[in-house]
Design a protein around this motif. Sequence first.
Motif, PDB file in Angstrom:
ATOM      1  N   VAL A  16       0.835  -1.197   0.000  1.00 22.19           N
ATOM      2  CA  VAL A  16       0.000   0.000   0.000  1.00 22.19           C
ATOM      3  C   VAL A  16       0.874   1.253   0.000  1.00 22.19           C
ATOM      4  CG1 VAL A  16      -1.789   1.270   1.246  1.00 22.19           C
ATOM      5  CG2 VAL A  16      -1.813  -1.228   1.252  1.00 22.19           C
ATOM      6  N   ASP A  17       0.548   2.176  -0.904  1.00 18.49           N
ATOM      7  CA  ASP A  17       1.188   3.491  -0.957  1.00 18.49           C
ATOM      8  C   ASP A  17       0.112   4.517  -0.627  1.00 18.49           C
ATOM      9  OD1 ASP A  17       2.203   6.004  -1.674  1.00 18.49           O
ATOM     10  OD2 ASP A  17       3.347   5.195  -3.356  1.00 18.49           O
ATOM     11  N   THR A  18       0.140   5.030   0.617  1.00 15.84           N
ATOM     12  CA  THR A  18      -0.893   5.964   1.046  1.00 15.84           C
ATOM     13  C   THR A  18      -0.715   7.347   0.428  1.00 15.84           C
ATOM     14  OG1 THR A  18       0.385   6.471   3.038  1.00 15.84           O
ATOM     15  CG2 THR A  18      -1.332   4.780   3.233  1.00 15.84           C
ATOM     16  N   ARG A  19       0.489   7.680   0.008  1.00 14.74           N
ATOM     17  CA  ARG A  19       0.729   8.983  -0.618  1.00 14.74           C
ATOM     18  C   ARG A  19       0.083   9.047  -2.002  1.00 14.74           C
ATOM     19  NH1 ARG A  19       4.311  10.693  -4.134  1.00 14.74           N
ATOM     20  NH2 ARG A  19       5.552   8.812  -4.007  1.00 14.74           N
ATOM     21  N   ARG A  20       0.303   7.999  -2.800  1.00 13.35           N
ATOM     22  CA  ARG A  20      -0.269   7.960  -4.149  1.00 13.35           C
ATOM     23  C   ARG A  20      -1.627   7.258  -4.198  1.00 13.35           C
ATOM     24  NH1 ARG A  20       3.721   5.259  -7.982  1.00 13.35           N
ATOM     25  NH2 ARG A  20       3.951   3.863  -6.215  1.00 13.35           N
ATOM     26  N   ARG A  21      -2.070   6.728  -3.055  1.00 14.74           N
ATOM     27  CA  ARG A  21      -3.355   6.034  -2.938  1.00 14.74           C
ATOM     28  C   ARG A  21      -3.437   4.840  -3.894  1.00 14.74           C
ATOM     29  NH1 ARG A  21      -7.269   8.903  -0.143  1.00 14.74           N
ATOM     30  NH2 ARG A  21      -8.897   7.997  -1.411  1.00 14.74           N
ATOM     31  N   ILE A  22      -2.456   3.953  -3.754  1.00 11.14           N
ATOM     32  CA  ILE A  22      -2.364   2.774  -4.613  1.00 11.14           C
ATOM     33  C   ILE A  22      -2.235   1.521  -3.756  1.00 11.14           C
ATOM     34  CG2 ILE A  22      -0.925   1.561  -6.301  1.00 11.14           C
ATOM     35  CD1 ILE A  22      -0.089   4.292  -7.373  1.00 11.14           C
ATOM     36  N   VAL A  23      -2.955   0.487  -4.138  1.00  9.42           N
ATOM     37  CA  VAL A  23      -2.798  -0.846  -3.566  1.00  9.42           C
ATOM     38  C   VAL A  23      -2.242  -1.727  -4.679  1.00  9.42           C
ATOM     39  CG1 VAL A  23      -3.959  -2.845  -2.565  1.00  9.42           C
ATOM     40  CG2 VAL A  23      -4.713  -0.542  -1.957  1.00  9.42           C
ATOM     41  N   SER A  24      -1.126  -2.397  -4.395  1.00 13.92           N
ATOM     42  CA  SER A  24      -0.479  -3.233  -5.392  1.00 13.92           C
ATOM     43  C   SER A  24      -0.510  -4.689  -4.956  1.00 13.92           C
ATOM     44  CB  SER A  24       0.975  -2.772  -5.567  1.00 13.92           C
ATOM     45  OG  SER A  24       1.623  -3.544  -6.540  1.00 13.92           O
ATOM     46  N   PHE A  25      -0.697  -5.583  -5.906  1.00 11.31           N
ATOM     47  CA  PHE A  25      -0.702  -7.011  -5.612  1.00 11.31           C
ATOM     48  C   PHE A  25       0.658  -7.648  -5.887  1.00 11.31           C
ATOM     49  CE2 PHE A  25      -5.152  -5.958  -6.471  1.00 11.31           C
ATOM     50  CZ  PHE A  25      -5.697  -6.354  -5.267  1.00 11.31           C
ATOM     51  N   HIS A  26       1.656  -6.808  -6.086  1.00 13.41           N
ATOM     52  CA  HIS A  26       3.033  -7.270  -6.246  1.00 13.41           C
ATOM     53  C   HIS A  26       3.929  -6.294  -5.494  1.00 13.41           C
ATOM     54  CE1 HIS A  26       3.633  -4.022  -9.184  1.00 13.41           C
ATOM     55  NE2 HIS A  26       2.447  -4.368  -9.659  1.00 13.41           N
ATOM     56  N   GLU A  27       5.143  -6.734  -5.173  1.00 17.83           N
ATOM     57  CA  GLU A  27       6.060  -5.885  -4.424  1.00 17.83           C
ATOM     58  C   GLU A  27       6.331  -4.592  -5.182  1.00 17.83           C
ATOM     59  OE1 GLU A  27      10.318  -6.176  -2.085  1.00 17.83           O
ATOM     60  OE2 GLU A  27       9.592  -7.884  -3.248  1.00 17.83           O
ATOM     61  N   GLU A  28       6.248  -3.503  -4.463  1.00 15.92           N
ATOM     62  CA  GLU A  28       6.397  -2.178  -5.065  1.00 15.92           C
ATOM     63  C   GLU A  28       7.268  -1.343  -4.137  1.00 15.92           C
ATOM     64  OE1 GLU A  28       5.708   0.505  -8.078  1.00 15.92           O
ATOM     65  OE2 GLU A  28       4.864  -1.508  -8.030  1.00 15.92           O
ATOM     66  N   GLU A  29       8.299  -0.726  -4.692  1.00 21.24           N
ATOM     67  CA  GLU A  29       9.206   0.099  -3.901  1.00 21.24           C
ATOM     68  C   GLU A  29       8.455   1.276  -3.278  1.00 21.24           C
ATOM     69  OE1 GLU A  29      13.157   2.803  -4.598  1.00 21.24           O
ATOM     70  OE2 GLU A  29      12.896   1.023  -5.832  1.00 21.24           O
ATOM     71  N   GLY A  30       8.748   1.549  -2.019  1.00 19.47           N
ATOM     72  CA  GLY A  30       8.122   2.667  -1.329  1.00 19.47           C
ATOM     73  C   GLY A  30       6.735   2.374  -0.778  1.00 19.47           C
ATOM     74  N   CYS A  31       6.282   1.140  -0.888  1.00 23.91           N
ATOM     75  CA  CYS A  31       4.954   0.764  -0.389  1.00 23.91           C
ATOM     76  C   CYS A  31       5.079  -0.058   0.885  1.00 23.91           C
ATOM     77  CB  CYS A  31       4.205  -0.056  -1.434  1.00 23.91           C
ATOM     78  SG  CYS A  31       3.783   0.867  -2.910  1.00 23.91           S
ATOM     79  N   GLN A  32       4.070   0.028   1.726  1.00 29.79           N
ATOM     80  CA  GLN A  32       4.033  -0.737   2.967  1.00 29.79           C
ATOM     81  C   GLN A  32       3.416  -2.104   2.703  1.00 29.79           C
ATOM     82  OE1 GLN A  32       1.544   0.925   6.005  1.00 29.79           O
ATOM     83  NE2 GLN A  32       2.037  -0.659   7.476  1.00 29.79           N
ATOM     84  N   LEU A  33       4.091  -3.152   3.142  1.00 32.34           N
ATOM     85  CA  LEU A  33       3.608  -4.517   2.981  1.00 32.34           C
ATOM     86  C   LEU A  33       2.578  -4.838   4.055  1.00 32.34           C
ATOM     87  CD1 LEU A  33       3.697  -7.439   1.891  1.00 32.34           C
ATOM     88  CD2 LEU A  33       5.658  -7.810   3.418  1.00 32.34           C
ATOM     89  N   LEU A  34       1.437  -5.376   3.637  1.00 32.04           N
ATOM     90  CA  LEU A  34       0.427  -5.894   4.560  1.00 32.04           C
ATOM     91  C   LEU A  34       0.252  -7.382   4.263  1.00 32.04           C
ATOM     92  CD1 LEU A  34      -2.317  -3.113   4.315  1.00 32.04           C
ATOM     93  CD2 LEU A  34      -0.483  -3.324   5.998  1.00 32.04           C
ATOM     94  N   GLU A  35       0.271  -8.213   5.292  1.00 38.69           N
ATOM     95  CA  GLU A  35       0.118  -9.656   5.127  1.00 38.69           C
ATOM     96  C   GLU A  35      -1.096 -10.135   5.924  1.00 38.69           C
ATOM     97  OE1 GLU A  35       4.601 -11.223   4.404  1.00 38.69           O
ATOM     98  OE2 GLU A  35       3.966 -11.069   6.489  1.00 38.69           O
ATOM     99  N   PHE A  36      -1.802 -11.104   5.344  1.00 36.69           N
ATOM    100  CA  PHE A  36      -3.012 -11.641   5.970  1.00 36.69           C
ATOM    101  C   PHE A  36      -2.971 -13.160   5.931  1.00 36.69           C
ATOM    102  CE2 PHE A  36      -3.882  -7.609   3.990  1.00 36.69           C
ATOM    103  CZ  PHE A  36      -4.543  -6.905   4.971  1.00 36.69           C
ATOM    104  N   ARG A  37      -3.365 -13.773   7.029  1.00 35.79           N
ATOM    105  CA  ARG A  37      -3.490 -15.226   7.077  1.00 35.79           C
ATOM    106  C   ARG A  37      -4.954 -15.642   6.981  1.00 35.79           C
ATOM    107  NH1 ARG A  37       1.381 -14.769   8.426  1.00 35.79           N
ATOM    108  NH2 ARG A  37       2.926 -16.287   8.953  1.00 35.79           N
TER     109      ARG A  37
END
Length: 57
Positions: A16-37
């Motif tokens: 998740v990139d809160t600055r650009r308001r983007i959720v990515s389904f692949h690793e993205e530089e500058g984004c925060q990783l969220l993991e769910f079980r």
Amino acid sequence: MEKQMTQNEPLWRVWVDTRRRIVSFHEEEGCQLLEFRSREMFLSCVDQYTGMQYRYQ
């Protein structure tokens, strides 16, 4: 959506990139990783970002 198996439990990840308001389904530089079980928690999170008008990539 990236899905991995860990000790017989599925693992869902989004970046998740809160600055650009983007959720990515692949690793993205500058984004925060969220993991769910939990699939339900993952879908709830995606739904919340959709409600906040985030873009998906």
